[in-house]
Motif scaffolding. Structure first.
Motif, PDB file in Angstrom:
ATOM      1  N   GLU A 135       5.062  11.265   1.011  1.00  0.00           N
ATOM      2  CA  GLU A 135       3.693  11.797   1.119  1.00  0.00           C
ATOM      3  C   GLU A 135       2.962  11.721  -0.218  1.00  0.00           C
ATOM      4  O   GLU A 135       1.781  11.382  -0.274  1.00  0.00           O
ATOM      5  N   HIS A 142       9.742   7.317   4.975  1.00  0.00           N
ATOM      6  CA  HIS A 142       9.957   8.242   6.102  1.00  0.00           C
ATOM      7  C   HIS A 142      11.110   7.785   6.983  1.00  0.00           C
ATOM      8  O   HIS A 142      11.901   8.598   7.460  1.00  0.00           O
ATOM      9  N   THR A 180       0.860  -1.194   0.000  1.00  0.00           N
ATOM     10  CA  THR A 180       0.000   0.000   0.000  1.00  0.00           C
ATOM     11  C   THR A 180       0.892   1.238   0.000  1.00  0.00           C
ATOM     12  O   THR A 180       2.056   1.191   0.435  1.00  0.00           O
ATOM     13  N   ALA A 181       0.310   2.333  -0.458  1.00  0.00           N
ATOM     14  CA  ALA A 181       1.064   3.586  -0.461  1.00  0.00           C
ATOM     15  C   ALA A 181       1.504   3.936   0.956  1.00  0.00           C
ATOM     16  O   ALA A 181       2.600   4.463   1.171  1.00  0.00           O
ATOM     17  N   LYS A 182       0.664   3.610   1.920  1.00  0.00           N
ATOM     18  CA  LYS A 182       1.015   3.931   3.308  1.00  0.00           C
ATOM     19  C   LYS A 182       2.224   3.117   3.771  1.00  0.00           C
ATOM     20  O   LYS A 182       3.100   3.632   4.468  1.00  0.00           O
ATOM     21  N   GLU A 183       2.268   1.860   3.372  1.00  0.00           N
ATOM     22  CA  GLU A 183       3.436   1.036   3.748  1.00  0.00           C
ATOM     23  C   GLU A 183       4.713   1.615   3.133  1.00  0.00           C
ATOM     24  O   GLU A 183       5.750   1.716   3.793  1.00  0.00           O
ATOM     25  N   ARG A 184       4.640   1.995   1.873  1.00  0.00           N
ATOM     26  CA  ARG A 184       5.841   2.565   1.224  1.00  0.00           C
ATOM     27  C   ARG A 184       6.216   3.894   1.885  1.00  0.00           C
ATOM     28  O   ARG A 184       7.384   4.188   2.117  1.00  0.00           O
ATOM     29  N   CYS A 185       5.177   4.655   2.200  1.00  0.00           N
ATOM     30  CA  CYS A 185       5.379   5.958   2.855  1.00  0.00           C
ATOM     31  C   CYS A 185       6.137   5.784   4.177  1.00  0.00           C
ATOM     32  O   CYS A 185       7.065   6.534   4.481  1.00  0.00           O
ATOM     33  N   GLN A 186       5.760   4.752   4.938  1.00  0.00           N
ATOM     34  CA  GLN A 186       6.403   4.559   6.244  1.00  0.00           C
ATOM     35  C   GLN A 186       7.888   4.203   6.082  1.00  0.00           C
ATOM     36  O   GLN A 186       8.737   4.708   6.808  1.00  0.00           O
ATOM     37  N   ARG A 231       0.862   8.739  -1.346  1.00  0.00           N
ATOM     38  CA  ARG A 231      -0.496   8.555  -0.827  1.00  0.00           C
ATOM     39  C   ARG A 231      -1.521   9.414  -1.559  1.00  0.00           C
ATOM     40  O   ARG A 231      -2.708   9.337  -1.293  1.00  0.00           O
ATOM     41  N   ARG A 232      -1.036  10.262  -2.454  1.00  0.00           N
ATOM     42  CA  ARG A 232      -1.969  11.146  -3.173  1.00  0.00           C
ATOM     43  C   ARG A 232      -2.142  10.752  -4.636  1.00  0.00           C
ATOM     44  O   ARG A 232      -2.668  11.521  -5.421  1.00  0.00           O
TER      45      ARG A 232
END
Ligand code: NAP
Length: 486
Positions: free
Chosen positions: A119, A75, A66-72, A122-123
């Motif tokens: 970020e 970061h 997920t985009a959130k997993e990659r985002c974490q 996620r967009r």
């Protein structure tokens, strides 16, 4: 963590630190001291194909995160880069000679690309499209394009890696990157931190090679059917070779190529602001940036006072030295080829009527150190106007009219950055419209490649945009989906 634990002497492929299959290595020299920084594998086609295969295998699962997993993970990578900022800056200064303060700024800048694209991941949204026929639903899916092959230059060895790899990884692509021969260590240090951040094996791969093998590695990347995208920063000549080679397997290309920036000062300008802008724009990184002012054009009434103030500012602000010397603002050039090029530009300018005001020769420190050089009475037919100087040499051309200045500014196949100084508001709008570049500084010489701004050239300076809200699109393709029978 000490510097030595980030200074890796192996390539990073499929989550492992490996040597070239034939065990060959090449040495990297500190351009400031001539000392050996270290040695790294000298890879060729077979090694590169293995890295591509690993990136392709990793893509099958990375694209499903997920985009959130990659985002974490991104970061975490960002935080680790900033945590190790000083060690990374030391490695950078050792391998390319940039003053340590400028290296520290580059690490901040490089980290900002990872932060931003963490970020942006996620967009990424597709579209639901109005249907022309009943019983159907139409969509535009945005999907990661695949394995991205990347080739980076030596002049910004940290931020060029994060600017490319950060966005690709955020989009769900995997990466095979070849850094420049002169500066492999910054890229390898980023792999070590990427591993700590949690990138799975095969997601980020770095293959190093000597200049002798660059074409072999480039060829493997450009011809592989497993590579969907090429992102290259470097000279226009090499960009053209890669574009031709990549045509055989029809890939998407982002090219950030050479510049030949005009820097125009009109009579109405604030002279002190223009002088300050020129000093940073021309001499930062010893003049070795793609957005460095190259053709400096000053209007006739302003000319003498501008030149006089540039002489004073250069004497006061430019201190040649080792990058680790706190007073140093101008480090060495990257290699002897760069020294010979600037010597040639100076010789050509002086033999065609240019007047030497400062510098003009190799610095007494020896090696590749060069004296910051200023030449007046320059003309638009001199050699430096047709080739990027890429060194601390400023030659100033006098012009009469706005029409003449914009004509000279646009008389090149390059179109990366441009600059002009004016306090006439109508002129600002007119000239901003006319100058044919991708990046324009108006009353601003310190154009930073900040992540918020779209960075890219026109004409033979490139294709595509890096950074900004547009950058991630370069790593996505749009799939049109039509669901019928509803
Ligand atoms: P370069 O010679 O084109 O090298 C850039 C990269 O390409 C290096 O990794 C180099 O490897 C590799 N390379 C060279 N020949 C190759 C080949 N035949 N196949 C595959 N890869 C190959 O450029 P440079 O002189 O190092 O860098 C300065 C140039 O980059 C300037 O023109 C500058 O304006 C441009 N630049 C542009 C931007 C931008 O954003 N537009 C930013 C920075 C620099 P080796 O190091 O082993 O030769």
């Amino acid at each position: 963590m000490s510097v030595s634990s980030l200074l890796k002497n192996k390539c990073y492929v499929n989550g492992k630190w490996i040597s070239a299959k034939d065990r060959t290595v090449f040495v990297v020299i500190n351009p400031s001291t001539g000392e050996i920084v270290g040695e790294v594998p000298d890879m060729i086609e077979g090694d590169t194909n293995e890295a591509i295969a690993a990136a392709d295998a990793a893509f099958q699962t990375w694209r499903q995160t997920t985009a959130k997993e990659r985002c974490q993970i991104l970061h975490k990578w960002h935080d680790l880069i900033l945590k190790h900022k000083e060690e990374l800056a030391v490695i950078l200064t050792k391998e390319m000679g940039k003053p340590l303060k400028q290296s520290m700024l580059e690490i901040d800048n490089g980290a900002s690309f990872v932060d931003w694209f963490a970020e942006e991941a996620r967009r990424v949204c597709g579209d639901v499209i109005t249907t022309p026929a009943k019983g159907r639903k139409l969509f535009a899916f945005k999907q990661p394009i695949g394995v991205a092959g990347m080739i980076t230059p030596w002049n910004v060895p940290h931020a060029m890696v994060t600017r490319k790899a950060g966005v690709a990884l955020a989009a769900g692509c995997t990466v095979v990157l070849k850094p420049a021969e002169d500066t492999p260590f910054s890229a390898l240090a980023l792999c070590e931190l990427g591993e700590q951040a949690g990138f799975p094996p095969g997601v980020l791969n770095v293959v190093t090679c000597s200049r002798q093998n660059a074409a072999k590695v480039g060829n493997a990347i450009c011809t592989s059917p497993l590579v969907a995208k090429i992102s290259f920063t470097g000279s226009t000549a090499v960009g053209k070779i890669l574009l031709k080679t990549g045509a055989s397997t029809v890939k998407k290309f982002s090219l950030e190529l050479g510049g030949n920036a005009p820097f125009i000062v009109f009579d109405s300008a604030d002279v002190d602001r223009a002088v300050a802008g020129l000093i940073v724009c021309k001499f930062r990184n010893s003049g070795q940036t793609c957005i460095s002012a190259n053709r400096i054009l000053v209007q006739e009434k302003m000319y003498d006072s501008f030149v006089e103030k540039v002489v004073a500012a250069m004497k006061e602000q430019l201190h040649v030295g080792d990058g680790f010397d706190a007073k140093c603002t101008v480090g060495p050039l990257i290699n002897q080829r760069a020294v010979e090029k600037v010597e040639n530009h100076i010789k050509n300018a002086l033999s065609n009527g240019g007047k030497l005001l400062l510098g003009g020769k190799r610095h007494k420190l020896g090696g590749t150190f060069f004296e910051p050089t200023l030449i007046s009475n320059a003309t638009a037919d001199m050699l430096f106007c047709t080739e990027e100087t890429f060194a601390p040499m400023a030659a100033i051309i006098k012009f009469k009219t706005e029409e003449e200045a914009t004509r000279i500014a646009n008389d090149t196949r390059s179109g990366l950055a441009g600059y002009f100084y004016s306090n006439d508001h109508q002129q600002i709008w007119r000239v901003a419209d006319k100058i044919n570049v991708g990046i324009l500084g108006v009353n601003e010489g310190a154009l930073v490649a900040c992540v918020e701004g779209p960075f890219g050239g026109v004409k033979e300076s490139g294709i595509g945009i890096e950074g900004s809200k547009y950058g991630i699109e370069e790593y996505l393709h749009i799939k049109y989906v039509c669901i019928g029978g509803l």
